[in-house]
Design an enzyme around this catalytic site. Structure first.
Site, PDB file in Angstrom:
ATOM      1  N   GLN A   1       0.851  -1.188   0.000  1.00  0.00           N
ATOM      2  CA  GLN A   1       0.000   0.000   0.000  1.00  0.00           C
ATOM      3  C   GLN A   1       0.892   1.245   0.000  1.00  0.00           C
ATOM      4  O   GLN A   1       1.724   1.415   0.901  1.00  0.00           O
ATOM      5  CB  GLN A   1      -0.905   0.001   1.233  1.00  0.00           C
ATOM      6  CG  GLN A   1      -1.964   1.097   1.171  1.00  0.00           C
ATOM      7  CD  GLN A   1      -2.842   1.131   2.402  1.00  0.00           C
ATOM      8  OE1 GLN A   1      -2.332   1.173   3.520  1.00  0.00           O
ATOM      9  NE2 GLN A   1      -4.141   1.149   2.215  1.00  0.00           N
TER      10      GLN A   1
ATOM     11  N   TYR B   1      -6.354  10.220   5.203  1.00  0.00           N
ATOM     12  CA  TYR B   1      -4.998  10.592   4.816  1.00  0.00           C
ATOM     13  C   TYR B   1      -5.064  11.444   3.536  1.00  0.00           C
ATOM     14  O   TYR B   1      -6.152  11.736   3.029  1.00  0.00           O
ATOM     15  CB  TYR B   1      -4.126   9.343   4.694  1.00  0.00           C
ATOM     16  CG  TYR B   1      -4.013   8.643   6.034  1.00  0.00           C
ATOM     17  CD1 TYR B   1      -3.409   9.290   7.113  1.00  0.00           C
ATOM     18  CD2 TYR B   1      -4.554   7.380   6.250  1.00  0.00           C
ATOM     19  CE1 TYR B   1      -3.332   8.688   8.359  1.00  0.00           C
ATOM     20  CE2 TYR B   1      -4.481   6.764   7.499  1.00  0.00           C
ATOM     21  CZ  TYR B   1      -3.872   7.431   8.552  1.00  0.00           C
ATOM     22  OH  TYR B   1      -3.807   6.838   9.791  1.00  0.00           O
TER      23      TYR B   1
ATOM     24  N   ARG C   1      -7.528   1.938  -2.247  1.00  0.00           N
ATOM     25  CA  ARG C   1      -8.378   1.848  -1.045  1.00  0.00           C
ATOM     26  C   ARG C   1      -9.040   3.190  -0.820  1.00  0.00           C
ATOM     27  O   ARG C   1      -8.376   4.235  -0.780  1.00  0.00           O
ATOM     28  CB  ARG C   1      -7.572   1.439   0.190  1.00  0.00           C
ATOM     29  CG  ARG C   1      -8.435   1.415   1.442  1.00  0.00           C
ATOM     30  CD  ARG C   1      -7.790   0.716   2.627  1.00  0.00           C
ATOM     31  NE  ARG C   1      -8.131  -0.703   2.654  1.00  0.00           N
ATOM     32  CZ  ARG C   1      -8.084  -1.471   3.748  1.00  0.00           C
ATOM     33  NH1 ARG C   1      -7.690  -0.968   4.896  1.00  0.00           N
ATOM     34  NH2 ARG C   1      -8.419  -2.746   3.705  1.00  0.00           N
TER      35      ARG C   1
ATOM     36  N   GLY D   1      -8.138  -8.025   8.673  1.00  0.00           N
ATOM     37  CA  GLY D   1      -7.113  -7.317   9.414  1.00  0.00           C
ATOM     38  C   GLY D   1      -6.859  -7.993  10.748  1.00  0.00           C
ATOM     39  O   GLY D   1      -6.042  -8.910  10.865  1.00  0.00           O
TER      40      GLY D   1
HETATM   41  C1  FMN Z   1      -2.904  -2.371  13.720  1.00  0.00           C
HETATM   42  C2  FMN Z   1      -3.671  -1.859  12.542  1.00  0.00           C
HETATM   43  C3  FMN Z   1      -3.013  -1.121  11.571  1.00  0.00           C
HETATM   44  C4  FMN Z   1      -3.706  -0.672  10.429  1.00  0.00           C
HETATM   45  N1  FMN Z   1      -3.009  -0.031   9.431  1.00  0.00           N
HETATM   46  C5  FMN Z   1      -3.626   0.231   8.249  1.00  0.00           C
HETATM   47  C6  FMN Z   1      -2.890   0.666   7.114  1.00  0.00           C
HETATM   48  O1  FMN Z   1      -1.666   0.754   7.130  1.00  0.00           O
HETATM   49  N2  FMN Z   1      -3.587   0.948   5.988  1.00  0.00           N
HETATM   50  C7  FMN Z   1      -4.952   0.786   5.902  1.00  0.00           C
HETATM   51  O2  FMN Z   1      -5.524   1.070   4.858  1.00  0.00           O
HETATM   52  N3  FMN Z   1      -5.652   0.334   6.951  1.00  0.00           N
HETATM   53  C8  FMN Z   1      -5.027   0.021   8.098  1.00  0.00           C
HETATM   54  N4  FMN Z   1      -5.738  -0.535   9.139  1.00  0.00           N
HETATM   55  C9  FMN Z   1      -7.145  -0.902   8.908  1.00  0.00           C
HETATM   56  C10 FMN Z   1      -7.219  -2.373   8.472  1.00  0.00           C
HETATM   57  O3  FMN Z   1      -6.555  -2.589   7.235  1.00  0.00           O
HETATM   58  C11 FMN Z   1      -8.676  -2.849   8.340  1.00  0.00           C
HETATM   59  O4  FMN Z   1      -9.281  -2.112   7.309  1.00  0.00           O
HETATM   60  C12 FMN Z   1      -9.467  -2.642   9.641  1.00  0.00           C
HETATM   61  O5  FMN Z   1      -8.730  -3.150  10.751  1.00  0.00           O
HETATM   62  C13 FMN Z   1     -10.837  -3.331   9.591  1.00  0.00           C
HETATM   63  O6  FMN Z   1     -10.701  -4.707   9.299  1.00  0.00           O
HETATM   64  P1  FMN Z   1     -10.736  -5.832  10.465  1.00  0.00           P
HETATM   65  O7  FMN Z   1     -12.051  -5.700  11.170  1.00  0.00           O
HETATM   66  O8  FMN Z   1     -10.609  -7.144   9.705  1.00  0.00           O
HETATM   67  O9  FMN Z   1      -9.574  -5.602  11.367  1.00  0.00           O
HETATM   68  C14 FMN Z   1      -5.078  -0.952  10.295  1.00  0.00           C
HETATM   69  C15 FMN Z   1      -5.739  -1.663  11.295  1.00  0.00           C
HETATM   70  C16 FMN Z   1      -5.049  -2.139  12.386  1.00  0.00           C
HETATM   71  C17 FMN Z   1      -5.778  -2.964  13.410  1.00  0.00           C
END
Ligand code: FMN
Length: 360
Positions: free
Chosen positions: A100, A183, A231, A327
């Site tokens: 990404q 962002y 995204r 995630g």
């Molecule tokens: C520790 C952490 C770091 C994340 N960093 C990013 C990131 O770098 N880029 C992004 O688009 N989303 C980021 N997210 C969001 C996740 O990619 C994901 O969209 C979000 O956690 C919801 O999905 P989940 O319910 O499966 O965790 C992050 C989430 C977590 C928990």
């Protein structure tokens, strides 16, 4: 035949072995933007665990585009070299290595979440942030945010293209442009953060111009046989003022495809503290992905509280999503994909080293 979670998917000439995508997750564990052993284990173990596509976290295209000083970066060849063995290992495991590409805009210059995640001031190692307008993110005591000039905009477009070239050299097969979560590129999309009155602000066409130009620039350097994802936040979850919403997302989808993208990864929120997030239960963002898929007729990834094999499988079988991104569930269990295959009664290849651990 109906596609399911374990159907391969070919985008351009890139085959992804199944529909499980590891969602990008910042690890705040880089040194001067360089990947470390942590990233190798973090990304490598999800590839070993069977995911179809392993997406490296938000990786800054320029130093001031980092959320924290510990973010991963790809603004020099040295950064690409540090990532190359990781992409190679992920590919060796049969997963598609993806990255990404990101710029944090006015949400840059903060401390890591476990160091409180608040704004980092210039005298503490922080920096002036850039954004569509000189309005900072509503942190308490944010660092100064500077409205970008046309020159800054051109520099950012070039930084994304240069980053994509380096990502390709590093061995990544998918580049995802990060235009979500408040962002930089999302800040241009949303009137909540974009108060410009030039060709990058105001109308839908103007607010979407930068992301379209970034995607075009990335596509120009990214080979024809390899996919580009974007995204987006499907909505700002803000109703009491002009904002970004589901209708605009569905309208944007086909424009991004026209600009050179192949799939829209649909998340939500992040533009302002005032967001009114619904109860974030299972599949809470799926309707947004579905809207982009149905109304825009574009391939999408769905993400958000997808944790169960049946749940993920149903999203693909019912044509609600093309890829299913996980995630936090993958933080809990790197081997989720191998377990999901067993639960769904699908025979998948295990790494030979782990075959004795296969379910009987
Ligand atoms: C520790 C952490 C770091 C994340 N960093 C990013 C990131 O770098 N880029 C992004 O688009 N989303 C980021 N997210 C969001 C996740 O990619 C994901 O969209 C979000 O956690 C919801 O999905 P989940 O319910 O499966 O965790 C992050 C989430 C977590 C928990």
């Amino acid at each position: 035949m109906t596609d399911s979670l374990f159907s391969p998917m070919t985008i351009r000439d890139t085959e992804i072995r199944n529909r499980v995508m590891m969602s990008p997750m910042c690890q705040y564990s880089a040194e001067e933007g360089l990947a470390t052993d942590w990233h190798r284990v973090h990304l490598g173990s999800r590839a070993v665990g069977g995911a179809g596509l392993v997406m490296a976290e938000a990786t800054a295209v320029e130093p001031r585009g980092r959320i924290t000083p510990e973010d991963l970066g790809i603004w020099s060849d040295e950064h690409a070299e540090a990532l190359a063995p990781i992409a190679e290992f992920v590919a060796e495991q049969g997963a598609t290595p993806a990255i990404q590409l990101a710029h944090a805009g006015r949400k840059a210059s903060t401390t890591r979440p476990w160091d409180e995640g608040g704004p980092l001031q210039p005298d503490e190692g922080g920096w002036e942030t850039i954004a569509p307008s000189d309005v900072p993110y509503p942190f308490e005591n944010p660092p100064k945010t500077r409205r970008m000039t046309k020159g800054d905009i051109d520099d950012v477009i070039e930084a994304f293209a240069d980053a994509a070239e380096r990502a390709l050299d590093a061995g990544f097969e998918v580049a995802e442009v990060h235009a979500a979560h408040g962002y930089l590129l999302h800040e241009f999309l949303s009137p909540v953060a974009n108060e410009r009155d030039d060709e990058y602000g105001g109308s839908f066409e103007n607010r979407t111009r930068l992301v379209r130009e970034v995607v075009e620039a990335v596509r120009e350097v990214w080979p024809d046989d390899k996919p580009v994802f974007v995204r987006i936040s499907g909505t700002d979850w803000i109703d009491d003022r002009p904002s970004w919403d589901r209708e605009q997302s569905a309208r944007l989808g086909p424009l991004l495809i026209e600009a050179g993208a192949d799939l829209i990864d649909v998340s939500s929120g992040g533009i302002h503290r005032d967001q009114d997030l619904p109860h974030a239960g299972p599949n809470y963002q799926v309707p947004l992905a579905e809207a982009v898929r149905r109304e825009g007729e574009v391939p999408v990834a769905a993400v958000g509280k997808i944790t169960e094999p049946e749940q993920a499988d149903a999203l693909v079988r019912n044509d609600r999503a093309d890829l299913v991104a996980l995630g936090r569930e993958l933080l809990r269990n790197p081997y989720w994909t191998l377990e999901a295959a067993h639960e769904l009664g699908v025979d998948v290849e295990w790494p030979p080293q782990y075959r004795r651990g296969r379910f009987e």
